[in-house]
Scaffold this motif. Structure first.
Motif, short mmCIF file in Angstrom:
data_model
loop_
_atom_site.label_atom_id
_atom_site.label_comp_id
_atom_site.label_asym_id
_atom_site.label_seq_id
_atom_site.Cartn_x
_atom_site.Cartn_y
_atom_site.Cartn_z
N ASN A 139 11.65 7.34 -13.21
CA ASN A 139 12.48 6.61 -12.29
C ASN A 139 12.03 6.31 -10.96
O ASN A 139 12.42 5.48 -10.22
CB ASN A 139 13.99 7.34 -12.26
CG ASN A 139 14.45 7.36 -13.83
OD1 ASN A 139 14.40 6.34 -14.42
ND2 ASN A 139 15.34 8.44 -14.17
N GLN A 140 11.53 7.47 -10.19
CA GLN A 140 10.94 7.33 -8.93
C GLN A 140 9.90 5.88 -8.91
O GLN A 140 9.74 5.26 -8.23
CB GLN A 140 10.14 8.49 -8.51
CG GLN A 140 9.72 8.66 -7.15
CD GLN A 140 10.75 8.13 -6.04
OE1 GLN A 140 11.61 8.44 -6.19
NE2 GLN A 140 9.90 7.64 -5.17
N LEU A 141 9.03 5.93 -9.88
CA LEU A 141 7.87 4.99 -9.91
C LEU A 141 8.83 3.65 -10.04
O LEU A 141 8.48 2.50 -9.28
CB LEU A 141 7.42 5.03 -11.25
CG LEU A 141 6.01 6.25 -11.26
CD1 LEU A 141 5.48 6.41 -12.39
CD2 LEU A 141 5.02 5.80 -10.05
N VAL A 142 9.70 3.63 -10.80
CA VAL A 142 10.25 2.23 -10.78
C VAL A 142 11.18 1.85 -9.56
O VAL A 142 10.99 0.60 -9.26
CB VAL A 142 11.42 2.08 -12.12
CG1 VAL A 142 12.18 0.68 -12.03
CG2 VAL A 142 10.72 2.48 -13.43
N SER A 143 11.65 3.10 -8.88
CA SER A 143 12.42 2.68 -7.59
C SER A 143 11.36 2.36 -6.54
O SER A 143 11.58 1.29 -5.75
CB SER A 143 13.02 3.74 -7.33
OG SER A 143 13.65 3.75 -5.98
N TYR A 166 0.94 -1.19 -0.02
CA TYR A 166 -0.02 0.12 -0.08
C TYR A 166 1.10 1.19 -0.13
O TYR A 166 0.49 2.22 -0.75
CB TYR A 166 -0.84 -0.07 0.96
CG TYR A 166 -1.82 1.46 1.11
CD1 TYR A 166 -3.05 1.26 0.61
CD2 TYR A 166 -1.60 2.43 2.24
CE1 TYR A 166 -4.04 2.37 0.57
CE2 TYR A 166 -2.50 3.40 1.85
CZ TYR A 166 -3.53 3.56 1.38
OH TYR A 166 -4.31 4.41 1.42
N ALA A 167 1.94 1.22 0.64
CA ALA A 167 3.17 2.51 0.63
C ALA A 167 3.41 2.57 -0.60
O ALA A 167 3.52 3.74 -1.13
CB ALA A 167 4.12 2.08 1.83
N GLY A 168 3.75 1.46 -1.27
CA GLY A 168 4.46 1.81 -2.45
C GLY A 168 3.27 2.26 -3.60
O GLY A 168 3.56 3.02 -4.60
N MET A 169 2.14 1.72 -3.53
CA MET A 169 1.08 2.12 -4.28
C MET A 169 0.72 3.74 -4.20
O MET A 169 0.51 4.37 -5.14
CB MET A 169 -0.30 1.21 -4.26
CG MET A 169 -1.39 1.54 -5.11
SD MET A 169 -0.93 0.90 -6.92
CE MET A 169 -0.92 -0.64 -6.69
N SER A 170 0.60 3.91 -2.90
CA SER A 170 0.39 5.23 -2.72
C SER A 170 1.40 6.40 -3.21
O SER A 170 0.86 7.40 -3.70
CB SER A 170 0.14 5.52 -0.98
OG SER A 170 -0.15 6.67 -0.54
N ASN A 171 2.64 5.97 -3.10
CA ASN A 171 3.49 6.81 -3.80
C ASN A 171 3.54 6.89 -5.13
O ASN A 171 3.77 7.89 -5.60
CB ASN A 171 5.13 6.05 -3.19
CG ASN A 171 6.01 7.20 -3.81
OD1 ASN A 171 6.80 6.61 -4.91
ND2 ASN A 171 6.35 8.01 -3.16
N ALA A 172 3.19 5.71 -5.80
CA ALA A 172 2.84 5.59 -7.38
C ALA A 172 1.83 6.45 -7.73
O ALA A 172 1.96 7.23 -8.50
CB ALA A 172 2.59 4.31 -7.74
N ILE A 173 0.51 6.43 -6.82
CA ILE A 173 -0.45 7.38 -7.11
C ILE A 173 0.07 8.98 -7.25
O ILE A 173 -0.45 9.66 -8.15
CB ILE A 173 -1.59 7.01 -6.30
CG1 ILE A 173 -2.18 5.76 -6.31
CG2 ILE A 173 -2.69 8.04 -6.39
CD1 ILE A 173 -3.24 5.40 -5.31
N ASP A 174 0.77 9.26 -6.10
CA ASP A 174 1.35 10.57 -6.06
C ASP A 174 2.26 10.85 -7.18
O ASP A 174 2.12 12.15 -7.66
CB ASP A 174 2.10 10.91 -4.77
CG ASP A 174 0.95 10.87 -3.47
OD1 ASP A 174 0.07 10.95 -3.69
OD2 ASP A 174 1.95 10.30 -2.56
#
Length: 324
Positions: free
Chosen positions: A117-121, A78-86
């Motif tokens: 790149n941030q999304l991949v990371s 969820y933390a990764g998904m939330s970051n991806a949404i942002d």
């Protein structure tokens, strides 16, 4: 009749004293162990029930650990998904900014490249205990993951384990084997304006990240050039918005799993407490009662010893009759 061969009074006193000593040993054992039913010999039925329920509680304790592990995996995803949404929201904003006349689209593209790149990371880092529900680099497609949720015993004595299932296929952001299986690597088809003045539209397909997948995605990568037209920008914005919607749905599913795990954890903890309390009612000793009994038995023991002593003096009294 008075006999010097058989002392009936002493035998009766000794028998009573033995009974008192046996009861004292029993009470002292209960006080020292804290159990009224410690072994099957004390009460076979209650001991059997207590032993089974303690075993079930041990299984529930393992379920509790499994829920904790599952919660950690879901929280990480969820933390990764939330970051991806942002990040995708930011990319969408950059695409909208590129729509303004006179803006240097190549500079905006550099910002978008860093956001990619941030999304991949973020997707690659969202791993816990060797499992990543956002990034797949295996030849095996993402599958349904199961979290042990409960241990059940039916009325007929049979046991079973229940699980919470989550299909990670809906949350994979990047798939390096098959681009079509990743939310950000697959092509998204949108309706795009066809020409600056024409009112017609045409379908166009865009994907956000080129992960070098073995099976490439159909469509065009979202990349800005100085020659990128407004119509193409509108299509890219629509594609980014569609990706954002898909990720929002995936995050909502993860949030629902989080809530379910929290409720199940609370239920299992309460269930373990109730089982412990029920077992205690069956086998635990009442310390107030046992201490009172011990005090009474100690008094009885003293009286029994005194009675035995009195009974043993009868032979001495007979001996005095023969003394001159």
């Amino acid at each position: 009749m008075t006999s010097i061969m058989t002392n009936g009074a002493a035998m009766a006193a000794l028998q009573t004293l033995r009974s008192i000593n046996y009861n004292m040993e029993e009470v002292q054992s209960r006080i020292s162990s804290g159990y009224r039913v410690e072994t099957a010999a004390d009460n076979a039925a209650y001991w059997s029930i207590a032993t089974t329920m303690r075993s079930d509680n041990a299984a529930l304790s393992t379920v509790q650990d499994a829920l904790g592990l599952g919660a950690a995996k879901v929280d990480t995803s969820y933390a990764g998904m939330s970051n991806a949404i942002d990040v995708i929201s930011e990319i969408k904003a950059k695409l909208v900014a590129a729509r303004e006349p006179g803006v240097d689209k190549t500079k905006i593209n550099k910002e978008i490249a860093e956001l990619k790149n941030q999304l991949v990371s973020s997707a690659e880092s969202a791993s816990f205990s060797g499992e990543n529900w956002l990034y797949n680099s295996s030849t095996t497609p993402a599958a349904t993951k199961s979290i042990v949720a409960s241990f059940n015993r039916s009325t007929d004595g049979s046991v079973s384990v229940s699980t919470l299932d989550y299909d990670t296929a809906v949350s994979i952001l990047i798939d390096t084997e098959d681009a079509s299986l990743g939310q950000l690597t697959k092509g998204v088809e949108v309706a795009q304006p066809n020409g600056a003045t024409a009112p017609t539209t045409a379908n166009a397909t865009y994907y956000l990240i080129n992960a070098g997948s073995t099976t490439t995605a159909a469509g065009t990568e979202i990349v800005l050039y100085s020659t990128t037209t407004d119509d193409i920008l509108d299509g890219m914005i629509s594609a980014a918005d569609a990706m954002l919607t898909a990720l929002t749905d995936s995050a909502a599913t993860l949030g629902a799993i989080q809530s379910r795990i929290d409720m199940q954890e609370n239920f299992v903890a309460n269930l373990m407490d109730v089982i412990d309390k029920g077992v205690g009612r069956l086998v635990d000793a009442d310390m107030n009662e046992e201490s009172t009994r011990l005090k009474a038995l100690q008094t009885q023991q003293q009286l029994g010893i005194q009675a035995l002593s009195i009974a043993n003096t009868n032979s001495e009294n007979i001996l005095r009759l023969f003394q001159q």
